[in-house]
Design a protein around this motif. Structure first.
Motif, PDB file in Angstrom:
ATOM      1  N   LYS A   9       0.829  -1.191   0.000  1.00  0.00           N
ATOM      2  CA  LYS A   9       0.000   0.000   0.000  1.00  0.00           C
ATOM      3  C   LYS A   9       0.870   1.249   0.000  1.00  0.00           C
ATOM      4  N   ILE A  10       0.354   2.315  -0.595  1.00  0.00           N
ATOM      5  CA  ILE A  10       0.977   3.628  -0.532  1.00  0.00           C
ATOM      6  C   ILE A  10      -0.039   4.577   0.105  1.00  0.00           C
ATOM      7  N   THR A  11       0.416   5.399   1.038  1.00  0.00           N
ATOM      8  CA  THR A  11      -0.480   6.317   1.727  1.00  0.00           C
ATOM      9  C   THR A  11      -0.037   7.757   1.514  1.00  0.00           C
ATOM     10  N   ILE A  12      -0.960   8.567   1.012  1.00  0.00           N
ATOM     11  CA  ILE A  12      -0.734  10.011   0.961  1.00  0.00           C
ATOM     12  C   ILE A  12      -1.292  10.559   2.269  1.00  0.00           C
ATOM     13  N   LYS A  13      -0.417  10.988   3.146  1.00  0.00           N
ATOM     14  CA  LYS A  13      -0.823  11.392   4.485  1.00  0.00           C
ATOM     15  C   LYS A  13      -1.492  12.768   4.465  1.00  0.00           C
ATOM     16  N   GLY A  14      -2.320  12.993   5.476  1.00  0.00           N
ATOM     17  CA  GLY A  14      -2.917  14.308   5.636  1.00  0.00           C
ATOM     18  C   GLY A  14      -1.835  15.367   5.808  1.00  0.00           C
ATOM     19  N   THR A  15      -2.065  16.554   5.274  1.00  0.00           N
ATOM     20  CA  THR A  15      -1.070  17.625   5.305  1.00  0.00           C
ATOM     21  C   THR A  15      -0.745  18.027   6.748  1.00  0.00           C
ATOM     22  N   ASP A  16       0.544  18.217   7.007  1.00  0.00           N
ATOM     23  CA  ASP A  16       1.017  18.643   8.319  1.00  0.00           C
ATOM     24  C   ASP A  16       1.003  20.176   8.367  1.00  0.00           C
ATOM     25  N   PHE A  17       0.094  20.729   9.195  1.00  0.00           N
ATOM     26  CA  PHE A  17      -0.046  22.175   9.289  1.00  0.00           C
ATOM     27  C   PHE A  17       0.722  22.772  10.468  1.00  0.00           C
ATOM     28  N   ARG A  18       1.562  21.984  11.124  1.00  0.00           N
ATOM     29  CA  ARG A  18       2.256  22.490  12.308  1.00  0.00           C
ATOM     30  C   ARG A  18       3.436  23.380  11.965  1.00  0.00           C
ATOM     31  N   ALA A  19       3.976  23.251  10.781  1.00  0.00           N
ATOM     32  CA  ALA A  19       5.140  24.054  10.390  1.00  0.00           C
ATOM     33  C   ALA A  19       4.891  24.651   9.012  1.00  0.00           C
ATOM     34  N   PHE A  20       5.495  25.806   8.765  1.00  0.00           N
ATOM     35  CA  PHE A  20       5.315  26.486   7.485  1.00  0.00           C
ATOM     36  C   PHE A  20       6.623  26.427   6.688  1.00  0.00           C
ATOM     37  N   PRO A  21       6.575  26.139   5.399  1.00  0.00           N
ATOM     38  CA  PRO A  21       5.391  25.809   4.610  1.00  0.00           C
ATOM     39  C   PRO A  21       4.825  24.437   4.979  1.00  0.00           C
ATOM     40  N   TYR A  22       3.556  24.227   4.654  1.00  0.00           N
ATOM     41  CA  TYR A  22       2.860  23.001   5.024  1.00  0.00           C
ATOM     42  C   TYR A  22       3.284  21.843   4.120  1.00  0.00           C
ATOM     43  N   SER A  23       3.349  20.658   4.697  1.00  0.00           N
ATOM     44  CA  SER A  23       3.891  19.499   3.977  1.00  0.00           C
ATOM     45  C   SER A  23       2.871  18.368   3.906  1.00  0.00           C
ATOM     46  N   THR A  24       2.764  17.762   2.722  1.00  0.00           N
ATOM     47  CA  THR A  24       1.943  16.559   2.545  1.00  0.00           C
ATOM     48  C   THR A  24       2.878  15.378   2.292  1.00  0.00           C
ATOM     49  N   PRO A  25       3.078  14.508   3.293  1.00  0.00           N
ATOM     50  CA  PRO A  25       4.009  13.379   3.134  1.00  0.00           C
ATOM     51  C   PRO A  25       3.375  12.220   2.360  1.00  0.00           C
ATOM     52  N   ILE A  26       4.233  11.379   1.824  1.00  0.00           N
ATOM     53  CA  ILE A  26       3.819  10.135   1.167  1.00  0.00           C
ATOM     54  C   ILE A  26       4.523   8.987   1.891  1.00  0.00           C
ATOM     55  N   LEU A  27       3.763   7.996   2.295  1.00  0.00           N
ATOM     56  CA  LEU A  27       4.315   6.892   3.070  1.00  0.00           C
ATOM     57  C   LEU A  27       4.404   5.646   2.194  1.00  0.00           C
ATOM     58  N   LEU A  28       5.634   5.156   2.001  1.00  0.00           N
ATOM     59  CA  LEU A  28       5.874   3.930   1.232  1.00  0.00           C
ATOM     60  C   LEU A  28       6.110   2.764   2.182  1.00  0.00           C
ATOM     61  N   ASP A  29       5.665   1.584   1.786  1.00  0.00           N
ATOM     62  CA  ASP A  29       5.948   0.356   2.532  1.00  0.00           C
ATOM     63  C   ASP A  29       6.877  -0.481   1.659  1.00  0.00           C
ATOM     64  N   LEU A  30       8.176  -0.361   1.921  1.00  0.00           N
ATOM     65  CA  LEU A  30       9.175  -1.010   1.081  1.00  0.00           C
ATOM     66  C   LEU A  30       9.400  -2.454   1.502  1.00  0.00           C
ATOM     67  N   LYS A  31       9.424  -3.350   0.540  1.00  0.00           N
ATOM     68  CA  LYS A  31       9.621  -4.768   0.810  1.00  0.00           C
ATOM     69  C   LYS A  31      10.943  -4.995   1.547  1.00  0.00           C
TER      70      LYS A  31
END
Length: 336
Positions: free
Chosen positions: A299-321
């Motif tokens: 699965k690949i997950t596009i995480k909810g945007t992190d608004f705690r720091a500026f500029p705001y970041s939208t991480p992508i979570l990979l599950d590597l074999k």
């Protein structure tokens, strides 16, 4: 003495679990651990008001019922914890980078089991060890199942392109505009067929080869030996420079976003083919366009945007074999 031990169990266990969770996520959220420990200490001290009530309830029932009551009390107490935190901080509690609700359930549960075991109830150490044994076997089973799924997963070989879409009715991008980002004619045409007006932009990409991150900017960086090259983890996290000299993999995950994401989005990883994800203009949904039928078990997950720091970041979570989860710095936003 029992009250002090109760506070120590609840606070120490909750803080330790939060720390281990952050550690397993490459240190993401480490700044939240200390405040979380303080909140837990305060709330565990308030919980002392409930100890007498719990003890009386445990003493009057069969030890099995006592155990069930401890589970019920734990759930209610955790909900109270969350509500109290909400009243103090409001929606900002959503910015805590780890699942503090689940962590509190475990910490509160352990503290309440201590009360049950040391009360006048017939629930004793032997029963406590039995509970721990069942929980341990369950966790081990889940781990073995996860390892089995990981072993059955196919090797991962693809590039990730994070395209920022700026909608505009007066501007229509062409196939040539998208090809300069390393996309093929088919991929570019497929995107434009979705009636997306406006412009697109990116200057980086991520490469996964044989299920490991690859740096095309620093060829000496080895994902499996990041401790040997300090700072390489940041390079893998923030991606590679994308220019006309780079030949991209024929298999791509093309993610197109136009605004920050409030809720995480999970998808099946494509296998030996490309996948185009296009974010809705409003909301957190994505349109999936598969350019092949095969899917990996990962699965690949596009995480909810992190608004705690500026500029705001939208991480992508990979599950590597065989390597576990790795967080990518996918998108960056100037506005909410």
């Amino acid at each position: 003495m029992k009250k002090i031990i109760y506070i120590l169990i609840l606070t120490a266990c909750s803080t330790l679990i939060a720390y281990l969770y952050v550690l397993s996520n490459d240190g993401f959220g480490k700044g939240d651990v200390a405040p979380f420990a303080v909140y837990t200490l305060i709330l565990s001290t308030i919980s002392l008001l409930l100890i007498r009530l719990y003890n009386k309830a445990f003493e009057r029932v069969h030890f099995v019922v006592g155990f069930i009551l401890s589970v019920v009390f734990t759930t209610i107490q955790t909900v109270i914890f969350v509500l109290l935190l909400w009243f103090v901080f409001g929606p900002w509690i959503g910015a805590i980078s780890f699942p503090f609700q689940i962590i509190w359930i475990v910490g509160v549960g352990l503290a309440n089991l201590y009360l049950l075991t040391t009360s006048e109830s017939k629930f004793n150490i032997r029963h406590l060890l039995f509970v721990f044994g069942i929980v341990g076997i369950s966790i081990l089973t889940i781990k073995l199942v996860d390892r089995g799924k990981d072993a059955l997963a196919e090797q991962q070989n693809f590039d990730i392109i994070c395209l920022v879409h700026r909608p505009a009715d007066t501007k229509q991008s062409s196939v040539e505009d998208l090809i300069r980002f390393g996309l093929t004619d088919v991929e570019a045409s497929t995107i434009l067929e979705q009636n997306l007006t406006g412009t697109f932009w990116t200057d980086k990409f991520f490469r996964v080869s044989e299920s490991k991150m690859i740096s095309t900017d620093y060829l000496n960086y080895d994902f499996d030996e990041m401790e040997e090259t300090p700072g390489s983890d940041i390079e893998f996290m923030f991606g590679n420079k994308l220019d006309s000299t780079i030949n991209l993999n024929s298999n791509k995950l093309i993610i197109i976003m136009n605004h920050p994401l409030k809720e995480s989005f999970e998808l099946d990883e494509p296998l030996n083919s490309s996948l185009i994800l296009i974010q809705d203009l409003n909301g957190d949904n994505f349109k999936e366009i598969h350019l092949g039928e095969d899917k990996n078990s990962k699965k690949i997950t596009i995480k909810g945007t992190d608004f705690r720091a500026f500029p705001y970041s939208t991480p992508i979570l990979l599950d590597l074999k065989e390597r576990g989860e790795f967080r990518l710095h996918g998108f960056q936003w100037m506005n909410k």
